[in-house]
Design an enzyme around this catalytic site. Structure first.
Site, PDB file in Angstrom:
ATOM      1  N   ASN A  10       1.314  20.502 -94.819  1.00 28.78           N
ATOM      2  CA  ASN A  10       0.366  21.549 -95.202  1.00 28.78           C
ATOM      3  C   ASN A  10      -0.437  20.988 -96.369  1.00 28.78           C
ATOM      4  O   ASN A  10       0.044  20.916 -97.490  1.00 28.78           O
ATOM      5  CB  ASN A  10       1.146  22.802 -95.614  1.00 28.78           C
ATOM      6  CG  ASN A  10       0.231  23.969 -95.939  1.00 28.78           C
ATOM      7  OD1 ASN A  10      -0.988  23.810 -95.986  1.00 28.78           O
ATOM      8  ND2 ASN A  10       0.813  25.131 -96.163  1.00 28.78           N
ATOM      9  N   ARG A  85      -0.631  22.028 -90.502  1.00 26.62           N
ATOM     10  CA  ARG A  85      -1.153  23.390 -90.582  1.00 26.62           C
ATOM     11  C   ARG A  85      -2.660  23.281 -90.826  1.00 26.62           C
ATOM     12  O   ARG A  85      -3.101  22.618 -91.769  1.00 26.62           O
ATOM     13  CB  ARG A  85      -0.497  24.129 -91.750  1.00 26.62           C
ATOM     14  CG  ARG A  85      -1.058  25.496 -91.891  1.00 26.62           C
ATOM     15  CD  ARG A  85      -0.471  26.238 -93.034  1.00 26.62           C
ATOM     16  NE  ARG A  85      -1.062  27.570 -93.035  1.00 26.62           N
ATOM     17  CZ  ARG A  85      -0.964  28.411 -94.030  1.00 26.62           C
ATOM     18  NH1 ARG A  85      -0.292  28.097 -95.097  1.00 26.62           N
ATOM     19  NH2 ARG A  85      -1.529  29.590 -93.959  1.00 26.62           N
ATOM     20  N   HIS A 174      -2.975  33.793 -90.882  1.00 29.91           N
ATOM     21  CA  HIS A 174      -1.513  33.959 -90.888  1.00 29.91           C
ATOM     22  C   HIS A 174      -0.966  34.046 -89.471  1.00 29.91           C
ATOM     23  O   HIS A 174       0.126  34.589 -89.252  1.00 29.91           O
ATOM     24  CB  HIS A 174      -1.072  35.260 -91.620  1.00 29.91           C
ATOM     25  CG  HIS A 174      -1.236  35.230 -93.107  1.00 29.91           C
ATOM     26  ND1 HIS A 174      -1.560  36.359 -93.822  1.00 29.91           N
ATOM     27  CD2 HIS A 174      -1.095  34.235 -93.998  1.00 29.91           C
ATOM     28  CE1 HIS A 174      -1.623  36.058 -95.106  1.00 29.91           C
ATOM     29  NE2 HIS A 174      -1.350  34.769 -95.238  1.00 29.91           N
ATOM     30  N   LEU A 203       3.393  39.888 -96.121  1.00 30.56           N
ATOM     31  CA  LEU A 203       3.048  40.221 -97.502  1.00 30.56           C
ATOM     32  C   LEU A 203       3.558  39.133 -98.431  1.00 30.56           C
ATOM     33  O   LEU A 203       4.732  39.094 -98.793  1.00 30.56           O
ATOM     34  CB  LEU A 203       3.673  41.578 -97.882  1.00 30.56           C
ATOM     35  CG  LEU A 203       3.437  42.723 -96.883  1.00 30.56           C
ATOM     36  CD1 LEU A 203       4.228  43.951 -97.283  1.00 30.56           C
ATOM     37  CD2 LEU A 203       1.953  43.040 -96.767  1.00 30.56           C
ATOM     38  N   ARG A 235      -6.630  38.504-104.434  1.00 31.27           N
ATOM     39  CA  ARG A 235      -7.784  38.851-103.584  1.00 31.27           C
ATOM     40  C   ARG A 235      -7.889  40.367-103.432  1.00 31.27           C
ATOM     41  O   ARG A 235      -6.874  41.052-103.287  1.00 31.27           O
ATOM     42  CB  ARG A 235      -7.633  38.213-102.202  1.00 31.27           C
ATOM     43  CG  ARG A 235      -7.975  36.733-102.184  1.00 31.27           C
ATOM     44  CD  ARG A 235      -7.678  36.107-100.848  1.00 31.27           C
ATOM     45  NE  ARG A 235      -6.475  35.293-100.903  1.00 31.27           N
ATOM     46  CZ  ARG A 235      -5.864  34.783 -99.846  1.00 31.27           C
ATOM     47  NH1 ARG A 235      -6.331  34.999 -98.636  1.00 31.27           N
ATOM     48  NH2 ARG A 235      -4.768  34.068 -99.987  1.00 31.27           N
ATOM     49  N   MET A 278       4.372  40.441-107.546  1.00 31.78           N
ATOM     50  CA  MET A 278       4.907  41.788-107.355  1.00 31.78           C
ATOM     51  C   MET A 278       6.162  42.027-108.200  1.00 31.78           C
ATOM     52  O   MET A 278       6.363  43.119-108.718  1.00 31.78           O
ATOM     53  CB  MET A 278       5.179  42.003-105.868  1.00 31.78           C
ATOM     54  CG  MET A 278       5.606  43.383-105.501  1.00 31.78           C
ATOM     55  SD  MET A 278       4.420  44.668-105.977  1.00 31.78           S
ATOM     56  CE  MET A 278       3.325  44.697-104.573  1.00 31.78           C
ATOM     57  N   GLY A 327       7.344  41.226 -98.503  1.00 32.61           N
ATOM     58  CA  GLY A 327       7.914  41.982 -97.375  1.00 32.61           C
ATOM     59  C   GLY A 327       9.407  41.746 -97.213  1.00 32.61           C
ATOM     60  O   GLY A 327      10.166  42.660 -96.884  1.00 32.61           O
ATOM     61  N   ASN A 329      11.512  40.660 -99.649  1.00 31.84           N
ATOM     62  CA  ASN A 329      12.322  40.847-100.859  1.00 31.84           C
ATOM     63  C   ASN A 329      12.127  42.152-101.604  1.00 31.84           C
ATOM     64  O   ASN A 329      12.988  42.542-102.379  1.00 31.84           O
ATOM     65  CB  ASN A 329      12.041  39.702-101.848  1.00 31.84           C
ATOM     66  CG  ASN A 329      12.419  38.365-101.265  1.00 31.84           C
ATOM     67  OD1 ASN A 329      13.564  38.146-100.926  1.00 31.84           O
ATOM     68  ND2 ASN A 329      11.448  37.482-101.118  1.00 31.84           N
ATOM     69  N   GLU A 379       7.083  29.576 -91.014  1.00 31.66           N
ATOM     70  CA  GLU A 379       5.888  28.992 -90.393  1.00 31.66           C
ATOM     71  C   GLU A 379       6.095  27.525 -90.051  1.00 31.66           C
ATOM     72  O   GLU A 379       5.615  27.046 -89.027  1.00 31.66           O
ATOM     73  CB  GLU A 379       4.680  29.165 -91.323  1.00 31.66           C
ATOM     74  CG  GLU A 379       4.274  30.619 -91.457  1.00 31.66           C
ATOM     75  CD  GLU A 379       3.292  30.874 -92.589  1.00 31.66           C
ATOM     76  OE1 GLU A 379       2.095  30.755 -92.341  1.00 31.66           O
ATOM     77  OE2 GLU A 379       3.737  31.192 -93.714  1.00 31.66           O
TER      78      GLU A 379
END
Ligand code: AMP
Length: 395
Positions: A10, A85, A174, A203, A235, A278, A327, A329, A379
């Site tokens: 990547n 990727r 994604h 997320l 963003r 978060m 999402g 955690n 991924e």
């Protein structure tokens, strides 16, 4: 002995993330990252079957790729191919493709669609070709999964020629993650993917949600670029399209400055003024920070609104999937989002949510259908599997 290992790359503008994946066993043997490429303090770190740090100083992408080769060799690792990727495949690539002069040319033709990402992805491909000339390579696109979207979902209501002549449409991103978690969800639910109507919410630092019917993407929240849609780390997601002009006129900014505000200074960071992370915001909120609370509230509200909207593209809902760093955690984010969606038949099971999902199926709601579930994304594994398939088709 034949190796089942694929090297997944990547490539970013100043970094190369890599992972050596056994695509049959689904295990990561060695993962690492070359950082600060082009700067004086270029470094390489890795962990797995061996771990370590190298500080080669100022190196470019090709030298970094050679450093990665030597780390792999010193660790006794071999691999049969390389999977890259790639962010934007435009309308040309609806699935993963072998790296060849023809596909590289087609990728080059799409550079303008992702000017920040595609040129560096190409750089990674070229550096890997130079460093590993004997290894076949494949490219796996973030956009490819969404090429199944119907026109009602991918067209913007703007003059049609902007689409037909200039490719201005919604592409979605994604895709690798949405494809991986929806297939995994079908497996854990013990139902064929072909029969399921799913919404997956990826997320992480970037956030997007996708409606998947019978294994095909029907709609998604990101658009021409990964700025559209949900609130993200830095963003903004959706804003009034007139905002650019308004800010240029009233604050005397230019378009690049507005773009930078929306991409780098907005979202959770912009609303909270504290952080794009978060975890930090939830901790700050618990200590009474009002702006952190606002950021989390707007994040969950817009997410719930997008999920409900995506169900329109499905006609029904069998399962909602939470994935990505947040999402997988963040219990409070899942709980608050679900609290806004009882009309979809989703009712939180608090104990299951505390455990990140009931049993090995990851379900966090009461009742069987519809359900909400936590699925860990991977991924790199999907890129490795796709690469192995593309290489097998070639031979
Ligand atoms: P990703 O891009 O998928 O690696 O996700 C990164 C984001 O996940 C970070 O910016 C955090 O906001 C979030 N994250 C990771 N762990 C937690 C956690 N335990 N609680 C809340 N958010 C988390």
């Amino acid at each position: 002995m034949k190796s089942n290992n694929i090297l997944v790359i990547n490539c970013g503008s100043s970094s190369i993330k890599f992972s050596l994946v056994d695509f049959e066993a689904g295990t990561h043997l060695l993962t690492g990252q070359a950082e600060n490429l082009g700067a004086a303090d270029g470094s390489l770190k890795w962990t797995g079957v061996s771990s370590g740090v190298k500080k080669p100083g100022k190196i470019g992408h090709e030298e970094a790729m050679r450093e990665i080769v030597s780390v792999l060799r010193e660790s006794g690792c071999s691999f049969v191919g390389i999977g890259h990727r790639v962010v934007h495949g435009g309308e040309h690539f609806s699935q993963s493709a072998l790296v060849s002069p023809k596909t590289v040319e087609a990728l080059r033709a799409h550079q303008h669609l992702a000017p920040l990402h595609n040129p560096v992805n190409l750089l990674g491909i070229e550096a890997a070709q130079a460093a590993f000339p004997e290894h076949p390579q494949a490219m796996v696109f973030d956009t490819a999964f969404h090429q199944s979207m119907p026109r009602r979902a991918y067209l913007y209501p703007i003059p049609y020629h902007l689409f037909s002549e200039h490719g201005v449409r919604r592409y979605g991103f994604h895709g690798t993650s949405h494809r991986f978690v929806t297939a995994k969800a079908a497996e854990t639910l013990g139902r064929p993917l072909e029969d399921l109507a799913l919404v997956s919410a990826h997320l992480g630092n970037g956030c997007s949600a996708t409606a998947v019917l019978g294994g095909k993407s029907m709609d998604t929240t990101m658009g021409l670029t990964p700025l559209e849609g949900l609130v993200m780390g830095t963003r903004s997601g959706d804003v009034d399209p007139s905002l650019h002009k308004y800010l240029c006129d009233t604050l005397n900014l230019n378009l690049d400055e507005v773009s930078s505000i929306l991409n780098k200074q907005s979202g959770l960071l912009g609303l909270s003024g504290i952080s794009n992370d978060m975890r930090t915001l939830l901790e700050a909120e618990a200590k009474g920070d009002e702006r952190a609370a606002i950021a989390v509230e707007v994040f969950c509200y817009r997410l719930a609104k997008a999920i409900a909207g995506l169900v329109v593209g499905l006609g029904r809902l069998d399962a909602l999937i939470f994935t990505g760093g947040i999402g997988e955690n963040s219990k409070p984010v899942r709980a608050r989002t679900l609290a806004l969606l009882p009309f979809l038949g989703l009712h939180l099971d608090e104990a299951a949510n505390e455990d990140h999902g009931r049993g090995d199926r990851g379900i966090i709601t009461r009742g069987d259908s519809p359900c909400a579930m936590v699925v860990a994304t991977d991924e790199e594994l999907l890129i490795a599997r796709d690469t192995a398939r593309v290489l097998a088709e070639k031979s």
